[in-house]
Motif scaffolding. Structure first.
Motif, PDB file in Angstrom:
ATOM      1  N   TYR A   8      -1.442  -3.546  -8.519  1.00  7.12           N
ATOM      2  CA  TYR A   8      -0.568  -4.716  -8.439  1.00  7.12           C
ATOM      3  C   TYR A   8      -0.414  -5.387  -9.801  1.00  7.12           C
ATOM      4  O   TYR A   8       0.583  -6.066 -10.056  1.00  7.12           O
ATOM      5  CB  TYR A   8      -1.122  -5.697  -7.416  1.00  7.12           C
ATOM      6  CG  TYR A   8      -0.125  -6.742  -6.981  1.00  7.12           C
ATOM      7  CD1 TYR A   8       0.877  -6.423  -6.065  1.00  7.12           C
ATOM      8  CD2 TYR A   8      -0.171  -8.032  -7.487  1.00  7.12           C
ATOM      9  CE1 TYR A   8       1.802  -7.372  -5.662  1.00  7.12           C
ATOM     10  CE2 TYR A   8       0.749  -8.986  -7.088  1.00  7.12           C
ATOM     11  CZ  TYR A   8       1.731  -8.647  -6.181  1.00  7.12           C
ATOM     12  OH  TYR A   8       2.654  -9.583  -5.787  1.00  7.12           O
TER      13      TYR A   8
ATOM     14  N   ARG B  70       0.830  -1.208   0.000  1.00  5.51           N
ATOM     15  CA  ARG B  70       0.000   0.000   0.000  1.00  5.51           C
ATOM     16  C   ARG B  70       0.862   1.255   0.000  1.00  5.51           C
ATOM     17  O   ARG B  70       0.533   2.244  -0.670  1.00  5.51           O
ATOM     18  CB  ARG B  70      -0.927  -0.006   1.213  1.00  5.51           C
ATOM     19  CG  ARG B  70      -1.934  -1.148   1.237  1.00  5.51           C
ATOM     20  CD  ARG B  70      -2.937  -0.948   2.361  1.00  5.51           C
ATOM     21  NE  ARG B  70      -3.689  -2.156   2.629  1.00  5.51           N
ATOM     22  CZ  ARG B  70      -3.468  -2.983   3.635  1.00  5.51           C
ATOM     23  NH1 ARG B  70      -2.497  -2.700   4.505  1.00  5.51           N
ATOM     24  NH2 ARG B  70      -4.189  -4.057   3.806  1.00  5.51           N
TER      25      ARG B  70
ATOM     26  N   ASP C 229      -3.981   0.028   7.369  1.00  6.66           N
ATOM     27  CA  ASP C 229      -2.983  -0.639   8.202  1.00  6.66           C
ATOM     28  C   ASP C 229      -3.415  -0.728   9.656  1.00  6.66           C
ATOM     29  O   ASP C 229      -2.870  -1.542  10.413  1.00  6.66           O
ATOM     30  CB  ASP C 229      -1.643   0.095   8.106  1.00  6.66           C
ATOM     31  CG  ASP C 229      -1.105   0.118   6.688  1.00  6.66           C
ATOM     32  OD1 ASP C 229      -1.528  -0.729   5.880  1.00  6.66           O
ATOM     33  OD2 ASP C 229      -0.270   1.001   6.376  1.00  6.66           O
TER      34      ASP C 229
ATOM     35  N   ARG D  16      -8.981  -9.244   2.576  1.00  4.76           N
ATOM     36  CA  ARG D  16      -8.605  -7.854   2.353  1.00  4.76           C
ATOM     37  C   ARG D  16      -8.602  -7.549   0.861  1.00  4.76           C
ATOM     38  O   ARG D  16      -8.484  -8.436   0.009  1.00  4.76           O
ATOM     39  CB  ARG D  16      -7.214  -7.561   2.949  1.00  4.76           C
ATOM     40  CG  ARG D  16      -7.090  -7.861   4.415  1.00  4.76           C
ATOM     41  CD  ARG D  16      -8.057  -7.048   5.253  1.00  4.76           C
ATOM     42  NE  ARG D  16      -7.788  -5.642   5.191  1.00  4.76           N
ATOM     43  CZ  ARG D  16      -7.045  -4.979   6.073  1.00  4.76           C
ATOM     44  NH1 ARG D  16      -6.494  -5.631   7.085  1.00  4.76           N
ATOM     45  NH2 ARG D  16      -6.857  -3.682   5.966  1.00  4.76           N
TER      46      ARG D  16
ATOM     47  N   GLU E 238      -8.883   6.246  -2.521  1.00  8.35           N
ATOM     48  CA  GLU E 238      -8.358   5.194  -1.655  1.00  8.35           C
ATOM     49  C   GLU E 238      -8.679   3.810  -2.220  1.00  8.35           C
ATOM     50  O   GLU E 238      -7.856   2.893  -2.164  1.00  8.35           O
ATOM     51  CB  GLU E 238      -8.966   5.344  -0.249  1.00  8.35           C
ATOM     52  CG  GLU E 238      -8.342   4.480   0.812  1.00  8.35           C
ATOM     53  CD  GLU E 238      -7.014   5.014   1.299  1.00  8.35           C
ATOM     54  OE1 GLU E 238      -6.393   4.347   2.148  1.00  8.35           O
ATOM     55  OE2 GLU E 238      -6.585   6.088   0.830  1.00  8.35           O
TER      56      GLU E 238
ATOM     57  N   LYS F  61     -13.884  -2.999  -0.811  1.00  5.62           N
ATOM     58  CA  LYS F  61     -12.646  -3.632  -1.261  1.00  5.62           C
ATOM     59  C   LYS F  61     -12.739  -4.031  -2.719  1.00  5.62           C
ATOM     60  O   LYS F  61     -13.808  -4.363  -3.233  1.00  5.62           O
ATOM     61  CB  LYS F  61     -12.308  -4.841  -0.394  1.00  5.62           C
ATOM     62  CG  LYS F  61     -13.237  -6.034  -0.574  1.00  5.62           C
ATOM     63  CD  LYS F  61     -12.721  -7.226   0.208  1.00  5.62           C
ATOM     64  CE  LYS F  61     -13.590  -8.462  -0.017  1.00  5.62           C
ATOM     65  NZ  LYS F  61     -13.066  -9.644   0.671  1.00  5.62           N
TER      66      LYS F  61
ATOM     67  N   THR G 288      -6.489   3.115  -5.387  1.00  3.00           N
ATOM     68  CA  THR G 288      -5.047   3.159  -5.154  1.00  3.00           C
ATOM     69  C   THR G 288      -4.564   1.971  -4.336  1.00  3.00           C
ATOM     70  O   THR G 288      -3.638   1.259  -4.745  1.00  3.00           O
ATOM     71  CB  THR G 288      -4.660   4.468  -4.445  1.00  3.00           C
ATOM     72  OG1 THR G 288      -5.082   5.582  -5.242  1.00  3.00           O
ATOM     73  CG2 THR G 288      -3.152   4.550  -4.263  1.00  3.00           C
ATOM     74  N   VAL G 289      -5.160   1.732  -3.179  1.00  3.68           N
ATOM     75  CA  VAL G 289      -4.678   0.674  -2.280  1.00  3.68           C
ATOM     76  C   VAL G 289      -5.593  -0.540  -2.258  1.00  3.68           C
ATOM     77  O   VAL G 289      -5.308  -1.499  -1.544  1.00  3.68           O
ATOM     78  CB  VAL G 289      -4.489   1.222  -0.850  1.00  3.68           C
ATOM     79  CG1 VAL G 289      -3.509   2.349  -0.839  1.00  3.68           C
ATOM     80  CG2 VAL G 289      -5.822   1.670  -0.255  1.00  3.68           C
TER      81      VAL G 289
ATOM     82  N   ASN H   5      -6.987   4.442   8.029  1.00  2.00           N
ATOM     83  CA  ASN H   5      -5.843   3.832   7.368  1.00  2.00           C
ATOM     84  C   ASN H   5      -6.019   2.313   7.396  1.00  2.00           C
ATOM     85  O   ASN H   5      -6.211   1.730   8.465  1.00  2.00           O
ATOM     86  CB  ASN H   5      -4.555   4.229   8.086  1.00  2.00           C
ATOM     87  CG  ASN H   5      -3.316   3.813   7.321  1.00  2.00           C
ATOM     88  OD1 ASN H   5      -3.372   3.028   6.381  1.00  2.00           O
ATOM     89  ND2 ASN H   5      -2.171   4.333   7.722  1.00  2.00           N
TER      90      ASN H   5
ATOM     91  N   CYS I 214       2.066   1.773  -3.501  1.00  2.50           N
ATOM     92  CA  CYS I 214       0.987   2.239  -4.386  1.00  2.50           C
ATOM     93  C   CYS I 214       0.687   3.721  -4.152  1.00  2.50           C
ATOM     94  O   CYS I 214       0.418   4.463  -5.109  1.00  2.50           O
ATOM     95  CB  CYS I 214      -0.266   1.397  -4.166  1.00  2.50           C
ATOM     96  SG  CYS I 214      -0.124  -0.313  -4.737  1.00  2.50           S
ATOM     97  N   ARG I 215       0.716   4.161  -2.910  1.00  4.31           N
ATOM     98  CA  ARG I 215       0.490   5.586  -2.643  1.00  4.31           C
ATOM     99  C   ARG I 215       1.607   6.431  -3.250  1.00  4.31           C
ATOM    100  O   ARG I 215       1.346   7.526  -3.779  1.00  4.31           O
ATOM    101  CB  ARG I 215       0.418   5.828  -1.133  1.00  4.31           C
ATOM    102  CG  ARG I 215      -0.746   5.139  -0.443  1.00  4.31           C
ATOM    103  CD  ARG I 215      -0.772   5.481   1.047  1.00  4.31           C
ATOM    104  NE  ARG I 215      -1.658   4.615   1.785  1.00  4.31           N
ATOM    105  CZ  ARG I 215      -2.976   4.788   1.889  1.00  4.31           C
ATOM    106  NH1 ARG I 215      -3.533   5.810   1.282  1.00  4.31           N
ATOM    107  NH2 ARG I 215      -3.715   3.950   2.597  1.00  4.31           N
TER     108      ARG I 215
ATOM    109  N   PRO J   8      -4.738  -4.140  -4.255  1.00  4.65           N
ATOM    110  CA  PRO J   8      -4.675  -2.954  -5.125  1.00  4.65           C
ATOM    111  C   PRO J   8      -4.746  -3.323  -6.602  1.00  4.65           C
ATOM    112  O   PRO J   8      -4.157  -4.316  -7.050  1.00  4.65           O
ATOM    113  CB  PRO J   8      -3.327  -2.314  -4.769  1.00  4.65           C
ATOM    114  CG  PRO J   8      -2.979  -2.856  -3.422  1.00  4.65           C
ATOM    115  CD  PRO J   8      -3.562  -4.237  -3.373  1.00  4.65           C
TER     116      PRO J   8
END
Length: 710
Positions: A260, A86, A178, A254, A149, A245, A152-153, A176, A89-90, A257
């Motif tokens: 990927y 992530r 994470d 999860r 968001e 997601k 991107t992630v 976030n 990717c950001r 992205p």
């Protein structure tokens, strides 16, 4: 054993010990490569003459070998690798022009034409103000951030804060990924969500400073003290926290992205950029080789000139001064030869390689160069038909994802404000009911119960179609001409025109045109009359002055003159009274009927003389008009508080708040008995979710219908 062999053996044993302590196992390919290197090292140490034997180890046929060797994350179930992915990717979104533009397009383009639509216009205004306007949740901006968001992630975590006294959402923010953990449940359809408390809140609980902030926090949410550790995770209600997601892996909990898919292409692009930078660096700061000295033949003597150290130092100083100055010149003799060693090559043309990588990055988002820049000579748009359909499907699915998120948020508000669906029969409203399956928590008994159905506006977007809109509009108009009943709203759906506003504007324009036309006709009549010219009959009929009776409407057509009453010949009842009667004289005030400034006459109840005195008490139990409108604007806090009062009362009866004491202070090494709610990992307190959800089943339909009729 020699000293070198002993050191090599000790080094190998040390590496094996470190690997064993980390729990790593050595693959067969790595073992074979180590054996080959040891054989080559032993052969070189013995100093054997003759041809040497080199062992070539083939590349392992493992599909994941490339990802491991290049240190690229690929284990989606590893939180550390996902966090690393992530972060990368950001960085790519913030620095890469193509990736950043594609993510912005996918985040903003599906939101075009976002508006509310409902059969009750008051509900449309209420939810539009609450969700779309800046004073509310401002979904026009929040959904752009949520889409950025998401694309991107690979996942977005919106967390809402619900105001139970008012029955509306206070705020919605993004977490976030994470700091969120997902725990699938074998008994529940949705997984459990656990989050780490914000750093500022954990620091406040640990230090208890400022004291007044800590006191306020403990007074409102004492359960937070059990989750103040850095590794503690607090359960959150699925009503407050939702997961959006990108499902690239069906069996992963999860989101993965979308970027990927372009990971290898992006890494290759970075390698090409590094190669170009290296060549450009050598061109900008080349390595210069300078040779000083001359042979005897060059000098025409029998002795060559060999420079001393002083000569080299003087020449080096002259070169440094020349390179540091603006006007660079070195004056010396012919015994100097200077040439660049590195920097002779030109910058290689890597355009085909960059074009290939750019095409693969665009293909990650379903785009192509011809879709963005148009087809060049020899290219057609036929190859982009599949890409166009793919992009349309991806954006349409994303719109449906946003619609589901809005619907979940709006249903919570609708139940708090009692916005129930209805049907009209005979000009009266009757609530619609729906059946749900309810399971008794104590006995496990399943039963079907009825509850009022909620009514919320539908969130509409612009249709995601990359086809030619002009051709689509012509197709709709052709269907309309053929007799297909296509409404004006449908034909104007993808057009930036508000149908209701245009109707109102058209009405105002029609009124203005009619007034202007009549003013023009009147001006013509006045001008013809002033100059003594003939006047048309229609103008005479409309604008010629005529005497009217007091009871006749000025805008009505002229009629025959009414008869003038004659005193003494007509009945008394048809004539106005000329003198005051005895009753009028008795009602005239003493001051002659002059109203004093500031005096206001008291209202007189029309039924005061006809109804009994006990009627006021009998009317006390009758239904009265509510002071709060069920569709009150969000800014009317008093009305919102009154609307949500019944649902708050039901929640207090059927779902009371759990009272938990703060964690007591303990010494190091002591244990604390945790409350039962904390042990069960149930969402409580701040992140427990709205308590009124599901309480509408306790409101009978007859009571709602009586309120509709009242």
């Amino acid at each position: 054993m020699s000293e070198g062999t002993t050191e090599a053996a000790l080094s190998r044993m040390s590496r094996l010990f470190r690997r064993a302590s980390r729990g790593e196992s050595e693959s067969d390919e790595t073992k074979q490569m180590r054996v080959n290197r040891r054989l080559r090292r032993e052969a070189s140490e013995t100093g054997r003459s003759g041809p040497s034997l080199n062992f070539a180890t083939s590349r392992p046929r493992d599909p994941l070998f490339y990802w491991r060797q290049n240190n690229m994350p690929f284990q989606f179930d590893d939180p550390q690798q996902m966090a690393k992915m992530r972060a990368y990717c950001r960085l790519v979104y913030a620095s890469h022009p193509i990736v950043g533009s594609c993510v912005d397009i996918y985040s903003k383009y599906p939101l075009l034409g976002m508006k509310m639509s409902c059969k009750d216009e008051r509900l449309t205004d209420f939810y539009t103000q609450h969700f779309l306007e800046e004073d509310g949740l401002n979904y026009n901006k929040f959904m752009v951030d949520m889409g950025r968001e998401y694309w991107t992630v690979g996942e977005a975590w919106p967390l809402g804060t619900f105001n139970e006294p008012l029955g509306v959402w206070d705020d919605e923010e993004l977490l976030n990924p994470d700091d969120v953990e997902v725990q699938p449940s074998p008994f529940l359809r949705d997984p459990r969500y656990l989050i780490r408390l914000p750093t500022e809140m954990r620091e406040l609980i640990r230090t208890r400073q400022p004291a007044w902030e800590y006191a306020k926090l403990m007074e409102a949410y004492p359960e937070l003290t059990y989750y103040a550790d850095d590794n503690s995770l607090m359960p959150v209600s699925n009503v407050l926290l939702r997961q959006l997601k990108f499902e690239a892996d069906t069996f992963n909990k999860r989101g993965v992205p979308l970027l990927y898919r372009a990971m290898r292409s992006l890494m290759q692009e970075e390698m090409l950029n590094a190669a170009v930078d290296s060549v450009a660096d050598r061109l900008y700061t080349p390595l210069i080789l300078a040779k000083l000295g001359a042979s005897a033949s060059d000098l025409g003597t029998s002795v060559p000139w060999i420079p001393t150290q002083d000569d080299l130092a003087d020449f080096e100083e002259a070169v440094d001064l020349a390179l540091a100055g603006d006007f660079r010149i070195i004056m010396t003799h012919f015994g100097v030869d200077m040439e660049p060693v590195l920097g002779k090559e030109d910058v290689p043309d890597l355009t085909p390689d960059f074009d290939r990588i750019e095409g693969r990055i665009l293909q990650t988002f379903g785009l192509s160069k011809t879709m963005l820049a148009g087809a060049s000579s020899g290219e057609t748009y036929a190859a982009d038909a599949l890409n166009r359909d793919l992009v349309t499907q991806m954006l349409t699915n994303y719109q449906q994802l946003l619609h589901r998120h809005y619907r979940q948020r709006a249903l919570v508000v609708a139940e708090a404000q009692e916005h129930f669906d209805y049907e009209e029969r005979g000009g009266k409203r009757y609530v619609k009911m729906e059946e749900i399956l309810e399971i008794d928590e104590e006995t496990g008994e399943e039963r079907i119960v009825e509850q009022p159905k909620l009514l919320i506006p539908d969130l509409q977007f612009r249709t995601m179609s990359l086809q030619d809109e002009a051709a689509q509009t012509e197709f709709f108009e052709a269907l309309r001409e053929a007799g297909v009943p296509i409404s004006m709203r449908t034909r104007l759906h993808n057009v930036q025109i508000d149908f209701d506003d245009e109707i109102e504007r058209s009405r105002d324009e029609a009124v203005e045109l009619a007034v202007a036309e009549q003013e023009t006709r009147k001006a013509i009549y006045v001008a013809l009359k002033d100059k003594g010219l003939p006047i048309p009959e229609d103008l005479k009929l409309d604008f010629t002055p005529r005497a009217l009776d007091e009871s006749q409407d000025p805008g009505a057509m002229p009629t025959a003159p009414s008869r003038i009453p004659i005193m003494g010949m007509d009945p008394v009842g048809s004539q106005p009274t000329l003198a005051p009667t005895m009753q009028d004289l008795q009602t005239i005030p003493a001051d002659g009927g002059v109203v004093q400034p500031g005096s206001v006459p008291e209202p007189v109840d029309a039924d005061q003389g006809t109804r009994p005195e006990e009627s006021d008490e009998m009317r006390g139990d009758m239904p009265k008009q509510s002071s709060a409108s069920p569709y009150a604007p969000v800014g009317n806090l008093v009305a919102l508080h009154q609307n949500a009062e019944r649902m708050r009362a039901l929640a207090n009866v059927h779902k009371p708040k759990a009272k938990i004491a703060p964690m007591p202070e303990v010494e190091e090494g002591e244990t604390v008995a945790l409350p039962e709610e904390v042990l069960r990992k149930e969402p409580i307190g701040l992140y427990g979710g709205p308590r009124h959800v599901g309480m509408r089943r306790h409101i009978p339909a007859a009571e709602i219908n009586e309120e509709y009729q009242a």
